[in-house]
Scaffold this motif. Structure first.
Motif, PDB file in Angstrom:
ATOM      1  N   ALA A  28       0.831  -1.216   0.000  1.00 14.50           N
ATOM      2  CA  ALA A  28       0.000   0.000   0.000  1.00 14.50           C
ATOM      3  C   ALA A  28       0.863   1.263   0.000  1.00 14.50           C
ATOM      4  O   ALA A  28       0.417   2.319  -0.459  1.00 14.50           O
ATOM      5  CB  ALA A  28      -0.942   0.000   1.194  1.00 14.50           C
ATOM      6  N   GLY A  29       2.082   1.155   0.483  1.00 17.61           N
ATOM      7  CA  GLY A  29       2.993   2.296   0.502  1.00 17.61           C
ATOM      8  C   GLY A  29       3.938   2.351  -0.689  1.00 17.61           C
ATOM      9  O   GLY A  29       4.772   3.250  -0.787  1.00 17.61           O
ATOM     10  N   ASP A  30       3.818   1.432  -1.627  1.00 18.70           N
ATOM     11  CA  ASP A  30       4.702   1.364  -2.791  1.00 18.70           C
ATOM     12  C   ASP A  30       4.047   2.098  -3.961  1.00 18.70           C
ATOM     13  O   ASP A  30       3.106   1.600  -4.579  1.00 18.70           O
ATOM     14  CB  ASP A  30       4.949  -0.106  -3.133  1.00 18.70           C
ATOM     15  N   GLU A  31       4.556   3.280  -4.267  1.00 16.30           N
ATOM     16  CA  GLU A  31       3.941   4.122  -5.306  1.00 16.30           C
ATOM     17  C   GLU A  31       3.925   3.446  -6.678  1.00 16.30           C
ATOM     18  O   GLU A  31       2.940   3.552  -7.409  1.00 16.30           O
ATOM     19  CB  GLU A  31       4.657   5.470  -5.376  1.00 16.30           C
ATOM     20  N   GLN A  36       1.107   1.159 -11.181  1.00 12.65           N
ATOM     21  CA  GLN A  36       1.073   0.129 -12.212  1.00 12.65           C
ATOM     22  C   GLN A  36      -0.094  -0.844 -12.044  1.00 12.65           C
ATOM     23  O   GLN A  36      -0.558  -1.426 -13.012  1.00 12.65           O
ATOM     24  CB  GLN A  36       2.401  -0.633 -12.232  1.00 12.65           C
ATOM     25  N   GLY A  37      -0.584  -0.995 -10.832  1.00  8.80           N
ATOM     26  CA  GLY A  37      -1.687  -1.917 -10.592  1.00  8.80           C
ATOM     27  C   GLY A  37      -3.033  -1.242 -10.446  1.00  8.80           C
ATOM     28  O   GLY A  37      -4.000  -1.877 -10.021  1.00  8.80           O
ATOM     29  N   SER A  38      -3.129   0.028 -10.821  1.00 10.54           N
ATOM     30  CA  SER A  38      -4.362   0.782 -10.559  1.00 10.54           C
ATOM     31  C   SER A  38      -5.604   0.166 -11.189  1.00 10.54           C
ATOM     32  O   SER A  38      -6.666   0.146 -10.562  1.00 10.54           O
ATOM     33  CB  SER A  38      -4.207   2.244 -10.995  1.00 10.54           C
TER      34      SER A  38
END
Length: 185
Positions: A28-31, A36-38
């Motif tokens: 959740a904290g990995d931008e 990329q997974g939005s």
């Protein structure tokens, strides 16, 4: 009924229990992961990206403590097998058969290329163990299992009452899988 979803299997290796416990928060904290997974992460309920997830936590066998990538070819196939046991004691006996009695060694000798072996610590159908094998093709898989069935040590193990399937197993799930083009194994 057809849900429109095909099963996908994801194998994640964790070196500590803390790594498992903090995975969701770290992702959740990995931008980059969020960006990329939005389309998957932000899919609305009416067109969800998946139906349900099921997870298991496995402890690597001492006879194969590391994940291995034995086959890396186009068209490779995997075999994912789960052995259910009637009790924890009999489950440990099957694990002993792999680790100490030489079944993993036989697998390697006959071309049953192991990816991992693990005892399920949390998940469904417990007590059980799960392992994965890799092959260049379905033909190689079939030939390797034939060699396994004829191996002298396997015949000896199979004949021992304490290792008899009817004594230590109460269910086997056997899945054939193909590698996704992005698979790292």
């Amino acid at each position: 009924p057809d849900t429109g979803f095909s099963p996908a299997y994801v194998l994640l290796r964790h070196k500590t229990m803390d790594s498992i416990a903090t995975l969701t928060q770290r992702l959740a904290g990995d931008e980059a992961y969020i960006r990329q997974g939005s389309s998957f992460l932000d899919a609305p309920a009416g067109s969800a990206a998946f139906k349900r997830m099921e997870s298991s936590c496995l402890l690597a066998f001492k006879g194969m403590p590391q994940l291995e990538i034995p086959v890396k070819s186009a068209g490779r196939v995997f075999q994912l097998r789960t052995y259910e046991s009637p009790s924890v004691k009999t489950g440990q006996k099957k694990i002993e058969m792999f680790n100490d009695a030489g079944e993993i060694k036989i697998f390697r000798e006959v071309g049953l290329n192991p990816v991992f072996f693990g005892e399920t610590l949390a998940g469904s159908k417990m007590p059980n163990l799960t392992y994965m094998l890799a092959f260049k093709s379905m033909e190689e898989q079939k030939a390797s299992w034939q060699r396994f069935g004829q191996h002298p040590l396997w015949k000896q193990l199979r004949a021992m009452p304490e290792y008899a399937d009817k004594a230590i197993l109460c269910g086997i799930t056997n899945l054939s899988l193909v590698a996704a083009e992005y698979s790292q194994i």
